[in-house]
Design a protein around this motif. Sequence first.
Motif, short mmCIF file in Angstrom:
data_model
loop_
_atom_site.label_atom_id
_atom_site.label_comp_id
_atom_site.label_asym_id
_atom_site.label_seq_id
_atom_site.Cartn_x
_atom_site.Cartn_y
_atom_site.Cartn_z
N THR A 139 27.57 -16.61 25.88
CA THR A 139 27.96 -17.68 26.79
C THR A 139 28.79 -17.05 27.90
N LEU A 140 28.41 -17.32 29.15
CA LEU A 140 29.19 -16.82 30.27
C LEU A 140 30.61 -17.35 30.17
N GLU A 141 31.56 -16.52 30.59
CA GLU A 141 32.99 -16.83 30.58
C GLU A 141 33.61 -16.81 29.18
N ARG A 142 32.86 -16.33 28.19
CA ARG A 142 33.39 -16.11 26.84
C ARG A 142 33.50 -14.60 26.62
N TYR A 143 34.10 -14.20 25.52
CA TYR A 143 34.39 -12.80 25.26
C TYR A 143 33.47 -12.14 24.23
N VAL A 144 32.47 -12.85 23.74
CA VAL A 144 31.66 -12.29 22.65
C VAL A 144 30.16 -12.42 22.90
N ILE A 145 29.44 -11.53 22.23
CA ILE A 145 27.99 -11.61 22.08
C ILE A 145 27.75 -11.67 20.58
N GLU A 146 26.90 -12.59 20.15
CA GLU A 146 26.51 -12.69 18.75
C GLU A 146 25.07 -12.24 18.62
N THR A 147 24.76 -11.50 17.56
CA THR A 147 23.41 -11.04 17.32
C THR A 147 23.01 -11.30 15.88
N SER A 148 21.70 -11.37 15.64
CA SER A 148 21.21 -11.48 14.26
C SER A 148 19.81 -10.89 14.19
N SER A 149 19.49 -10.35 13.03
CA SER A 149 18.15 -9.82 12.77
C SER A 149 18.01 -9.65 11.26
N LEU A 150 16.84 -9.23 10.85
CA LEU A 150 16.64 -8.91 9.44
C LEU A 150 17.29 -7.57 9.15
N PRO A 151 17.79 -7.37 7.93
CA PRO A 151 18.38 -6.08 7.58
C PRO A 151 17.33 -4.97 7.69
N ALA A 152 17.78 -3.76 7.93
CA ALA A 152 16.88 -2.61 8.05
C ALA A 152 17.40 -1.47 7.19
N ASP A 153 16.51 -0.54 6.87
CA ASP A 153 16.91 0.63 6.08
C ASP A 153 17.87 1.51 6.87
N GLU A 154 17.66 1.60 8.17
CA GLU A 154 18.55 2.38 9.02
C GLU A 154 19.50 1.40 9.71
N ILE A 155 19.88 1.67 10.95
CA ILE A 155 20.76 0.76 11.68
C ILE A 155 19.99 -0.51 12.01
N ALA A 156 20.53 -1.64 11.64
CA ALA A 156 19.89 -2.92 11.96
C ALA A 156 19.84 -3.07 13.47
N LEU A 157 18.73 -3.60 13.97
CA LEU A 157 18.57 -3.76 15.41
C LEU A 157 19.67 -4.63 16.01
N CYS A 158 20.16 -5.61 15.23
CA CYS A 158 21.22 -6.48 15.75
C CYS A 158 22.52 -5.71 15.99
N LEU A 159 22.71 -4.58 15.34
CA LEU A 159 23.85 -3.70 15.63
C LEU A 159 23.48 -2.74 16.76
N ASP A 160 22.29 -2.21 16.72
CA ASP A 160 21.85 -1.23 17.71
C ASP A 160 21.90 -1.80 19.14
N VAL A 161 21.57 -3.07 19.32
CA VAL A 161 21.58 -3.65 20.68
C VAL A 161 22.99 -3.70 21.25
N LEU A 162 24.01 -3.62 20.41
CA LEU A 162 25.40 -3.70 20.86
C LEU A 162 26.04 -2.34 21.11
#
Length: 127
Positions: free
Chosen positions: A77-100
Amino acid sequence: MISKSYVALFGKPLEKEHVTSFVASWLERFEKVEQITPNSGTDICAISVNTSDEVLWEKHLQFRVTNGEEFSWVYLTLERYVIETSSLPADEIALCLDVLLELPGVDEIIEGHNDRRLDELEAKGLM
């Protein structure tokens, strides 16, 4: 299957310039970026974003970042301080972490199940 989620905390409220740089980063690092179109009744769809100039601006933004068969939802949300992500768990780095991981201005990344920390951020009005 249970999803994995993360919240990235930024030092400044998110503005259009930040989002433009995030989208540019995702386009460089991942196969596909889509934006969920602004809600106009029941006509919601995802459109491909090929450059950061193609973002459809609204206060609440939602993206789907795809890499191979994996994808991550990104909510901000513009003017907020966070980005929230979600994805399915992965064997390596989950994509929801990688995008950040390479986004400029990230002060902290919090796992989505860390309710204590997320409650603190919400109490401070950062979420």
